[in-house]
Design a protein around this motif. Structure first.
Motif, mmCIF file in Angstrom:
data_model
loop_
_atom_site.group_PDB
_atom_site.id
_atom_site.type_symbol
_atom_site.label_atom_id
_atom_site.label_comp_id
_atom_site.label_asym_id
_atom_site.label_seq_id
_atom_site.Cartn_x
_atom_site.Cartn_y
_atom_site.Cartn_z
ATOM 1 N N ASN A 26 0.730 -1.263 -0.182
ATOM 2 C CA ASN A 26 -0.008 -0.097 -0.117
ATOM 3 C C ASN A 26 0.810 1.468 -0.015
ATOM 4 O OD1 ASN A 26 -2.241 -1.591 -0.058
ATOM 5 N ND2 ASN A 26 -3.089 -1.152 2.207
ATOM 6 N N ILE A 27 2.029 1.202 0.674
ATOM 7 C CA ILE A 27 2.899 2.394 0.771
ATOM 8 C C ILE A 27 3.406 2.870 -0.721
ATOM 9 C CG2 ILE A 27 5.376 3.314 1.583
ATOM 10 C CD1 ILE A 27 4.696 1.810 4.140
ATOM 11 N N SER A 28 3.446 1.990 -1.518
ATOM 12 C CA SER A 28 3.746 2.329 -3.065
ATOM 13 C C SER A 28 2.752 3.489 -3.613
ATOM 14 C CB SER A 28 3.797 0.978 -4.011
ATOM 15 O OG SER A 28 2.560 0.367 -3.981
ATOM 16 N N PHE A 29 1.661 3.576 -2.950
ATOM 17 C CA PHE A 29 0.513 4.803 -3.262
ATOM 18 C C PHE A 29 1.217 6.039 -3.279
ATOM 19 C CE2 PHE A 29 -2.570 7.948 -2.450
ATOM 20 C CZ PHE A 29 -3.563 7.371 -3.267
ATOM 21 N N PHE A 30 2.113 6.147 -2.421
ATOM 22 C CA PHE A 30 2.803 7.450 -2.111
ATOM 23 C C PHE A 30 4.141 7.780 -3.148
ATOM 24 C CE2 PHE A 30 1.392 6.590 2.172
ATOM 25 C CZ PHE A 30 0.726 7.771 2.529
ATOM 26 N N SER A 31 4.248 6.851 -3.957
ATOM 27 C CA SER A 31 5.243 6.952 -5.314
ATOM 28 C C SER A 31 4.340 7.291 -6.459
ATOM 29 C CB SER A 31 6.028 5.735 -5.562
ATOM 30 O OG SER A 31 5.267 4.641 -5.900
ATOM 31 N N GLY A 32 3.091 7.659 -6.375
ATOM 32 C CA GLY A 32 2.280 7.903 -7.428
ATOM 33 C C GLY A 32 1.530 6.948 -8.161
ATOM 34 N N PRO A 33 0.751 6.909 -9.370
ATOM 35 C CA PRO A 33 0.163 6.119 -10.002
ATOM 36 C C PRO A 33 1.144 4.961 -10.428
ATOM 37 C CG PRO A 33 -0.364 8.366 -10.728
ATOM 38 C CD PRO A 33 0.716 8.426 -9.866
ATOM 39 N N ASP A 34 2.321 5.282 -11.198
ATOM 40 C CA ASP A 34 3.170 4.456 -11.601
ATOM 41 C C ASP A 34 3.467 3.294 -10.509
ATOM 42 O OD1 ASP A 34 4.848 3.313 -13.559
ATOM 43 O OD2 ASP A 34 6.340 3.627 -12.321
ATOM 44 N N GLY A 35 3.589 3.788 -8.976
ATOM 45 C CA GLY A 35 3.942 2.849 -8.149
ATOM 46 C C GLY A 35 2.941 2.010 -7.816
ATOM 47 N N ILE A 36 1.780 2.397 -7.498
ATOM 48 C CA ILE A 36 0.704 1.434 -7.063
ATOM 49 C C ILE A 36 0.238 0.739 -7.973
ATOM 50 C CG2 ILE A 36 -1.002 3.187 -7.186
ATOM 51 C CD1 ILE A 36 -1.013 0.743 -4.239
ATOM 52 N N ASN A 37 0.004 1.329 -9.297
ATOM 53 C CA ASN A 37 -0.583 0.479 -10.496
ATOM 54 C C ASN A 37 0.524 -0.583 -10.887
ATOM 55 O OD1 ASN A 37 -2.640 2.397 -10.233
ATOM 56 N ND2 ASN A 37 -1.955 3.355 -11.955
ATOM 57 N N ALA A 38 1.829 -0.441 -10.751
ATOM 58 C CA ALA A 38 2.757 -1.303 -11.030
ATOM 59 C C ALA A 38 2.565 -2.711 -10.154
ATOM 60 C CB ALA A 38 4.130 -0.979 -11.018
ATOM 61 N N TYR A 39 2.232 -2.248 -8.721
ATOM 62 C CA TYR A 39 2.112 -3.131 -7.576
ATOM 63 C C TYR A 39 0.937 -4.113 -8.084
ATOM 64 C CZ TYR A 39 0.692 -5.145 -2.986
ATOM 65 O OH TYR A 39 0.446 -5.886 -1.978
ATOM 66 N N ALA A 40 -0.257 -3.380 -8.370
ATOM 67 C CA ALA A 40 -1.313 -4.053 -8.693
ATOM 68 C C ALA A 40 -1.115 -4.942 -9.824
ATOM 69 C CB ALA A 40 -2.544 -3.061 -8.964
ATOM 70 N N LYS A 41 -0.500 -4.545 -11.009
ATOM 71 C CA LYS A 41 -0.317 -5.154 -12.029
ATOM 72 C C LYS A 41 0.720 -6.484 -11.831
ATOM 73 C CE LYS A 41 -0.171 -6.105 -16.484
ATOM 74 N NZ LYS A 41 -1.468 -6.413 -17.264
ATOM 75 N N MET A 42 1.554 -6.443 -10.612
ATOM 76 C CA MET A 42 2.372 -7.610 -10.223
ATOM 77 C C MET A 42 1.691 -8.525 -9.519
ATOM 78 S SD MET A 42 4.067 -8.971 -7.515
ATOM 79 C CE MET A 42 4.066 -7.462 -6.125
ATOM 80 N N ILE A 43 0.876 -8.132 -8.834
ATOM 81 C CA ILE A 43 -0.371 -8.883 -7.893
ATOM 82 C C ILE A 43 -1.132 -9.663 -9.014
ATOM 83 C CG2 ILE A 43 -2.119 -9.004 -6.506
ATOM 84 C CD1 ILE A 43 0.252 -8.657 -4.935
ATOM 85 N N ASP A 44 -1.654 -9.148 -10.307
ATOM 86 C CA ASP A 44 -2.498 -9.539 -11.085
ATOM 87 C C ASP A 44 -1.733 -10.731 -11.847
ATOM 88 O OD1 ASP A 44 -5.232 -9.717 -12.358
ATOM 89 O OD2 ASP A 44 -4.102 -8.711 -14.117
ATOM 90 N N SER A 45 -0.363 -10.416 -11.954
ATOM 91 C CA SER A 45 0.226 -11.347 -12.702
ATOM 92 C C SER A 45 0.278 -12.690 -12.383
ATOM 93 C CB SER A 45 1.522 -10.820 -13.282
ATOM 94 O OG SER A 45 2.607 -10.761 -12.011
ATOM 95 N N LEU A 46 0.289 -12.740 -10.925
ATOM 96 C CA LEU A 46 0.382 -14.224 -10.205
ATOM 97 C C LEU A 46 -0.677 -15.109 -10.856
ATOM 98 C CD1 LEU A 46 0.657 -12.690 -6.551
ATOM 99 C CD2 LEU A 46 2.720 -13.635 -7.952
ATOM 100 N N GLY A 47 -1.895 -14.876 -11.296
ATOM 101 C CA GLY A 47 -2.665 -15.604 -12.038
ATOM 102 C C GLY A 47 -3.465 -16.552 -11.017
ATOM 103 N N PRO A 48 -3.615 -17.899 -11.383
ATOM 104 C CA PRO A 48 -4.094 -18.733 -10.203
ATOM 105 C C PRO A 48 -3.640 -18.828 -8.672
ATOM 106 C CG PRO A 48 -3.713 -19.745 -12.327
ATOM 107 C CD PRO A 48 -3.097 -18.473 -12.652
ATOM 108 N N PHE A 49 -2.330 -18.521 -8.708
ATOM 109 C CA PHE A 49 -1.524 -18.431 -7.523
ATOM 110 C C PHE A 49 -2.230 -17.599 -6.487
ATOM 111 C CE2 PHE A 49 2.052 -17.583 -4.626
ATOM 112 C CZ PHE A 49 2.441 -18.771 -4.035
ATOM 113 N N ARG A 50 -2.540 -16.239 -6.979
ATOM 114 C CA ARG A 50 -3.294 -15.337 -6.471
ATOM 115 C C ARG A 50 -4.507 -16.034 -5.818
ATOM 116 N NH1 ARG A 50 -5.809 -10.790 -9.673
ATOM 117 N NH2 ARG A 50 -6.754 -12.298 -10.609
#
Length: 218
Positions: A26-50
């Motif tokens: 969540n703290i990546s929110f403070f680095s702006g859209p690129d930070g938190i959106n990249a984090y969300a994309k990384m979580i999404d990339s986990l696929g079924p493991f998520r």
């Protein structure tokens, strides 16, 4: 009863670990859209493991809740049978309210999942429906618009306060369950529990506080 208390301790530690990791994301929110959106994309990339992780977390939470309710009811029944006068007046407010803070956390968790995971509370701000310039879920805008609502931010802050109270006493209970409490360790664990709870509380409320105050997302 001892076995259930040990399970409560283990599941409690697992949830503290998850809550701490979640805060780091969540703290990546403070680095702006690129930070938190990249984090969300990384979580999404986990696929079924998520979903495997989510099922495990749900099982851990379920065990913790069921055993917690069972032990609370049994303890109250035992006290009613053994004591005519309330003997736990010296217990902390956090200790007395464990069952209630736990239930409040469970209720808020359901709302939180609907809001930010399923994204049906405010569908117009859904990160899945609104992508950023790089085609990633726009989590930054979703969080920004959501916490600009003062009621949402206040409810979130109250939920995080409940988490802090629950956690601060939970660590102390864990030490007692494992038989590690004595005159030296118990005061230390009380302080550690309070410190960890405070850090997590401040970390989580920093985002809505920053948005409401206008320091973030101008």
């Amino acid at each position: 009863m001892v076995g259930r208390k040990i399970v409560m301790s283990i599941t409690g530690l697992a949830m503290i670990f998850f809550v701490s990791l979640h805060l780091l994301g969540n703290i990546s929110f403070f680095s702006g859209p690129d930070g938190i959106n990249a984090y969300a994309k990384m979580i999404d990339s986990l696929g079924p493991f998520r979903w495997v992780i989510r099922v495990i977390l749900a099982a851990v939470l379920g065990l913790h809740m069921v055993f917690g309710i069972q032990l609370t009811l049994e303890n109250r029944t035992s006290r009613a049978q053994k004591y005519a006068v309330n003997k736990h007046l010296s217990a902390t407010a956090a200790g007395k309210s464990m069952i209630w803070t736990g239930l409040l956390i469970a209720l808020y968790l359901g709302y939180h999942l609907l809001h930010f995971t399923v994204q049906v509370i405010t569908p117009e701000f859904s990160a899945v429906r609104n992508l950023d310039a790089l085609g990633r879920p726009d989590v930054f805008s979703m969080v920004l618009h959501s916490f600009r609502n003062t009621v949402v931010s206040v409810v979130y802050g109250m939920a995080m306060a409940a988490v802090g109270l629950h956690l601060s006493h939970g660590l102390q209970s864990m030490v007692q369950t494992l038989g590690l409490n004595n005159e030296r360790t118990l005061p230390v664990m009380v302080k550690i529990g309070a410190a960890v709870a405070l850090v997590l509380f401040l970390g989580y409320v920093a985002i809505p506080a920053g948005i409401i105050s206008g320091l973030v997302g101008r």
